[in-house]
Design a protein around this motif. Structure first.
Motif, PDB file in Angstrom:
ATOM      1  N   GLU A  97       0.906  -1.267   0.496  1.00 36.86           N
ATOM      2  CA  GLU A  97       0.369  -0.034  -0.243  1.00 36.86           C
ATOM      3  C   GLU A  97       0.478   1.043   0.482  1.00 36.86           C
ATOM      4  O   GLU A  97       2.039   0.652   0.737  1.00 36.86           O
ATOM      5  CB  GLU A  97      -1.160  -0.042   1.293  1.00 36.86           C
ATOM      6  N   SER A 133       1.278   5.640  -1.503  1.00 36.12           N
ATOM      7  CA  SER A 133       0.130   6.972  -1.019  1.00 36.12           C
ATOM      8  C   SER A 133       1.910   7.628  -1.780  1.00 36.12           C
ATOM      9  O   SER A 133       2.588   7.787  -1.720  1.00 36.12           O
ATOM     10  CB  SER A 133      -0.164   7.544   0.626  1.00 36.12           C
ATOM     11  N   LYS A 135       2.539   3.539   2.801  1.00 40.73           N
ATOM     12  CA  LYS A 135       1.357   4.067   3.681  1.00 40.73           C
ATOM     13  C   LYS A 135       2.003   3.535   5.044  1.00 40.73           C
ATOM     14  O   LYS A 135       1.905   4.928   5.693  1.00 40.73           O
ATOM     15  CB  LYS A 135       0.125   3.288   2.964  1.00 40.73           C
TER      16      LYS A 135
END
Length: 401
Positions: free
Chosen positions: A300, A302, A317
């Motif tokens: 994950e 960002s 993340k």
């Protein structure tokens, strides 16, 4: 005595040059040595020299949020200077305890703003310098539960907080919150973070009557509002957190990620729309397919932002071991993986890991240490940790994470 009299003092310009190479928190400590050093290191001349020197070595700032114990930790690392760097050290700065609400922090010109922090059973807005650990509590606006954003005016050197249509100038001695009368249909803010670019604050909002996105543009100096059509992003109306606001060479950009499977591997596509002209409201869209990367394809992540050199920065993340930051160069179509070392086992354990909010091109600015804005040590106040209901201190610089 003769040896003492023969000693030559260093020239003032050389002394100032030496201090410009120190971290800001070291300079802040040296200011307390004497009135002479306080005067020298607070002078406009030195402040400008330090900012110019610091601007040549921008850093990546990490604000790490640990939900289970209501803690925020601040770290930073250098940004890579060449394509061959694959590992960079991490420096710990400060932390504080406090029951932070669901509203994410906001950043502008070296300061972090939290719309609501529970301190001694009282919700209060708080602004802090993440590298020196200094803070200032702000006046609470009645009947407000919106998130608020921090903006900085580079001309008048003023910070202002925007909470819906109310404005607060930080450290000016002016009256508190001022309501602005603006002609616009009803709207509410999206959960995405706002961004301040060259004295202009932008954030994403959604209209009520016919759900559609718009960009709210707030000039921090003139306090004028402008509303920009952003209906081109309406495909994300159900999941607005998939949109990230960035600065693309001084212009507002909005990035979203698309995923696809190719031969059993995840392919990542970055779509970036840049507001080329906010007068005619012209958006230009760019689409980039990232080179394959095993780590990025399985974690994950960002979007942290876009560097001054044009690299799009992606961060994992959550903290883990190893922890990577990815720099994508659109012109060269290259993806550089950089391992960030130094979070420590306390953060890398799955049960303790925190969520990472990263800020690119972070530059230390000593003008942020002005006593009118940041007038107390964060260790002077106590907080009530909601998870354990025990008193604890908000921590200042120098404490081990």
């Amino acid at each position: 005595m003769e040896r003492e009299s023969n000693k030559e003092s260093l020239p003032d310009d050389l002394i100032l040059e030496i201090f410009t190479r120190l971290p800001s928190k070291s300079v802040a400590r040296c200011r307390t040595l004497s009135k002479h050093w306080a005067s020298t290191l607070r002078s406009p001349e030195f402040t400008k020299l330090f900012l110019a020197s610091s601007s040549t070595r921008p850093r990546l700032l990490f604000a790490v949020e640990r939900y289970h114990c209501n803690e925020w930790f601040f770290f930073s690392s250098p940004q890579p200077q060449n394509q061959y760097e694959n590992s960079l050290p991490l420096e710990y700065h400060t932390k504080f305890l406090g029951d932070v609400s669901q509203y994410i922090c906001s950043y502008a010109s070296g300061l972090i703003y939290f719309p609501f922090v529970r301190i001694i059973d009282v919700n209060t807005p708080l602004i802090c310098n993440p590298t020196t650990g200094m803070y200032a509590g702000l006046e609470v606006r009645k009947y407000s539960r919106s998130r608020g954003f921090l903006g900085f005016d580079p001309i008048d050197k003023q910070f202002k907080v925007l909470d819906f249509l109310s404005v607060l100038t930080v450290g000016s001695g002016e009256p508190g919150w001022r309501h602005k009368d603006v002609s616009c249909g009803p709207y509410h803010r999206s959960p995405t973070a706002g961004i301040c670019i060259n004295g202009v604050l932008y954030y994403l909002a959604e209209t009520f009557i016919e759900p559609s996105f718009l960009i709210v543009r707030f000039d921090v100096r003139t306090e004028e509002f402008k509303f920009i059509d952003a209906s081109c992003f309406n495909d994300h109306i159900q999941h607005p957190t998939g949109l990230s606001l960035v600065s693309s060479k001084g212009k507002l950009g909005v990035i979203n990620c698309n995923y696809a499977d190719a031969d059993g591997k995840r392919t990542i596509e970055l779509c970036m729309s840049v507001l080329e002209d906010d007068e005619i409201q012209e958006w230009v869209k760019y689409v980039y397919t990232l080179p394959q990367n095993e780590v990025l394809g399985s974690c994950e992540f960002s979007v942290a932002g876009v560097t001054a050199t044009g690299d799009i920065v992606l961060c994992m993340k959550y903290i883990c071991k190893p922890y990577f930051v990815f720099y994508f160069n659109p012109k060269k179509n290259t993806l550089q993986s950089v391992e960030i070392q130094g979070f420590g086992t306390k953060f890398e354990a799955v049960e303790n890991r925190g969520e990472v909010h990263a800020i690119v091109d972070y530059v230390e600015d000593l003008s942020l240490n002005d006593a009118k804005q940041l007038n107390s040590s964060i260790s002077d106040i106590k907080s009530l940790c909601s998870c354990c209901q025990q008193k604890g201190k908000l921590n200042y610089i120098g404490e081990e994470a």
